[in-house]
Scaffold this active site. Structure first.
Site, short mmCIF file in Angstrom:
data_model
loop_
_atom_site.label_atom_id
_atom_site.label_comp_id
_atom_site.label_asym_id
_atom_site.label_seq_id
_atom_site.Cartn_x
_atom_site.Cartn_y
_atom_site.Cartn_z
N ARG A 30 0.86 -1.19 0.00
CA ARG A 30 0.00 0.00 0.00
C ARG A 30 0.90 1.25 0.00
O ARG A 30 1.10 1.87 -1.03
CB ARG A 30 -0.95 -0.01 1.20
CG ARG A 30 -2.08 1.01 1.09
CD ARG A 30 -1.67 2.44 1.42
NE ARG A 30 -1.36 2.61 2.83
CZ ARG A 30 -0.93 3.74 3.36
NH1 ARG A 30 -0.76 4.81 2.60
NH2 ARG A 30 -0.64 3.82 4.63
N HIS A 90 -6.59 -0.02 2.90
CA HIS A 90 -6.50 1.32 3.46
C HIS A 90 -7.40 2.22 2.62
O HIS A 90 -7.18 2.37 1.42
CB HIS A 90 -5.03 1.75 3.33
CG HIS A 90 -4.69 3.06 3.90
ND1 HIS A 90 -4.71 4.23 3.17
CD2 HIS A 90 -4.28 3.41 5.14
CE1 HIS A 90 -4.33 5.23 3.94
NE2 HIS A 90 -4.07 4.77 5.13
N ARG A 151 -9.83 -0.08 11.75
CA ARG A 151 -8.91 0.87 12.37
C ARG A 151 -9.31 2.26 11.92
O ARG A 151 -9.55 2.49 10.72
CB ARG A 151 -7.47 0.61 11.93
CG ARG A 151 -6.49 1.58 12.57
CD ARG A 151 -5.39 1.99 11.63
NE ARG A 151 -5.86 2.80 10.51
CZ ARG A 151 -5.10 3.15 9.47
NH1 ARG A 151 -3.86 2.73 9.39
NH2 ARG A 151 -5.59 3.89 8.50
N THR A 185 2.16 11.86 8.90
CA THR A 185 2.07 11.85 7.45
C THR A 185 3.16 12.69 6.78
O THR A 185 3.58 12.38 5.66
CB THR A 185 0.68 12.38 7.04
OG1 THR A 185 -0.30 11.69 7.82
CG2 THR A 185 0.40 12.18 5.57
N HIS A 212 2.30 5.17 12.43
CA HIS A 212 2.74 5.23 11.04
C HIS A 212 3.66 6.44 10.91
O HIS A 212 3.22 7.58 11.09
CB HIS A 212 1.50 5.39 10.16
CG HIS A 212 1.75 5.45 8.69
ND1 HIS A 212 1.79 4.33 7.90
CD2 HIS A 212 1.99 6.49 7.85
CE1 HIS A 212 2.01 4.67 6.63
NE2 HIS A 212 2.14 5.99 6.58
N HIS A 214 6.56 8.65 8.77
CA HIS A 214 7.35 8.96 7.57
C HIS A 214 8.75 9.40 7.98
O HIS A 214 8.97 9.87 9.09
CB HIS A 214 6.61 10.01 6.72
CG HIS A 214 5.59 9.34 5.85
ND1 HIS A 214 5.84 9.02 4.54
CD2 HIS A 214 4.35 8.88 6.13
CE1 HIS A 214 4.79 8.40 4.04
NE2 HIS A 214 3.86 8.29 4.98
N HIS A 309 39.57 -2.76 16.18
CA HIS A 309 38.24 -3.38 16.09
C HIS A 309 38.39 -4.83 15.65
O HIS A 309 37.81 -5.74 16.24
CB HIS A 309 37.37 -2.66 15.05
CG HIS A 309 36.84 -1.35 15.53
ND1 HIS A 309 35.52 -1.01 15.44
CD2 HIS A 309 37.46 -0.30 16.10
CE1 HIS A 309 35.34 0.20 15.94
NE2 HIS A 309 36.50 0.65 16.33
#
Ligand SMILES: [Zn+2]
Length: 418
Positions: A30, A90, A151, A185, A212, A214, A309
């Site tokens: 989606r 969605h 939802r 968003t 959610h 971004h 290392h």
């Protein structure tokens, strides 16, 4: 429930935290379809859905079936695959979209509506919160009547009025919604803002909380983790983070973040050895390369270079590794051909080549490799041939004695790089 090991600064869990008990809503089909390069065929969607199901994600979220006839047909096809993961789509928060989604055979519908002033003015024709709440309650009631999960998410949650947000979430929670969603968003939220909002929301609703994020400001993984600490239950991800603009929380990077915090839980649920093949498949489909610095699968994610290392890694990998490559079906690589190399690493390479040298001889050949690496980059073959010809000289009795002390000093000088 065991405390994380190996980190003396790790926080003791509080009762709110879901860091060791979270679910993934995988949105490559989606959000990922909103990525600039995406154009999935039906076969590709089936392959991605099947791989993610085998990986163990809890939910797959697909594009709104109202987007196009093919989107609708593909959603119906994937609903019929009989996957373990629940199938979501969605949609806009309208009865029309919800009906088409339920008709397609989904397990749940994720509805979204804008609540920020920007969206109410510019996208929703000036609707007020009373009208938005009324519309949300009607749509939720309809989806529940069809026997699907529902939802309710606001869009641009972090630029919405807090009182408006909490009021609508409380109303939909009381109406029996399964999850409320917070969506950053525009990618503006910081981890602390996320923690505060989710924690406040946790006190207002009894249902699950989905988040959610971004990645416009590089906080998408940190924000997801912060949300779980504050009591969120579900995190949206996509493979490699693909999505609108520069995308959302990447599935693989989230796994990397969760492993040190909830190793047992992650290993019990998710097939981590599939991450690389899933990322490779999606990267090829959307014609991108996996970034060099990608957690877990970036080409140098388990490559150790500096002498000190490398020495420690050879003794005990956890000295410089918080993640174990073998958990992901990958291997570590100790870089030994640079000017930063050290004699311990060269010693290990010499034994890999089946050759035998004293420590002083190893230090001597290390100095030769460093001297050459100061002039030009060395490939593995270059370093190996320096080692082999040095070994040959030793066997021919031409090895220089007495230089080892000075060369050992040179090697030591090169090892302070960290
Ligand atoms: Zn998004």
């Amino acid at each position: 429930m065991s405390a994380p090991t190996g980190n003396p600064y790790a926080r003791i869990d509080d009762l709110l935290s879901n860091v060791r008990n979270f679910k993934i809503i995988e949105s490559t089909l989606r959000e990922g379809e909103q990525f600039a390069n995406s154009h999935y065929s039906t076969e590709t969607k089936i392959k991605i859905a099947t791989m993610l199901d085998q990986f163990g994600v809890d939910y797959l979220e697909l594009t709104n079936p109202c987007s196009s006839p093919q989107s609708r047909a593909d959603l119906e096809t994937i609903c019929k695959l009989g996957l373990k993961a629940k199938i979501l789509t969605h949609t806009r928060c309208t009865i029309g979209d919800a009906k088409i989604a339920c008709d397609a055979g989904v397990d749940g519908v994720d509805v979204v509506i804008g609540t920020s002033q920007f969206l109410r003015e510019h996208s929703l024709g000036g609707k007020d919160m009373v009208a938005i709440t009324k519309q949300a309650l009607e749509v939720i009631e309809y989806i529940k009547s069809r026997g699907c999960e529902v939802r309710f998410s606001t869009e641009d949650s972090f630029r919405s009025d807090l009182v408006d947000l909490l009021s609508i979430y409380k109303a939909v929670s009381q109406a029996g919604v399964d999850r409320v969603g917070i969506a950053d968003t525009v990618g503006c939220a910081s981890p602390r803002q996320v923690y505060d909002l989710v924690r406040t929301l946790r006190g207002c609703v009894s249902c699950d909380i989905e988040v959610h994020f971004h990645d416009d400001t590089g906080c998408a993984v940190a924000n997801a983790f912060s949300a779980l600490e504050a009591g969120a239950t579900h995190v949206d991800t996509s493979v490699l983070g693909i999505g609108e603009r520069n995308g959302i929380t990447p599935l693989g990077a989230l796994m990397a973040r969760m492993m040190p915090s909830s190793r047992d839980y992650v290993l019990s649920k998710y097939n981590l050895k599939m991450i690389k093949s899933i990322e490779d498949f999606v990267a090829e489909e959307v014609e991108i390369n996996t970034p060099f610095n990608n957690p877990i699968t970036g080409f140098c994610a388990f490559t150790h270079k500096a002498g000190i290392h490398a020495k420690a890694i050879l003794n005990s990998p956890s000295t410089y590794e918080i993640l174990k490559p073998e958990d992901f079906g990958l291997t570590r690589y100790v870089h030994f051909t640079s000017r930063l190399t050290g004699w311990n690493v060269i010693k290990s390479r010499i034994s890999q080549l089946g050759l035998i040298m004293t420590d002083d001889q190893v230090k001597e050949v290390t100095a030769k490799i460093k001297a050459m690496a100061d002039i030009r980059p060395l490939a593995i073959d270059d370093a190996d041939s320096i080692i082999r010809s040095f070994h040959l000289e030793l066997n021919n009795g031409e090895g220089q004695k007495g230089q080892s002390e000075q060369n050992g000093q040179n090697a030591q000088n090169g090892q302070v790089e960290a």
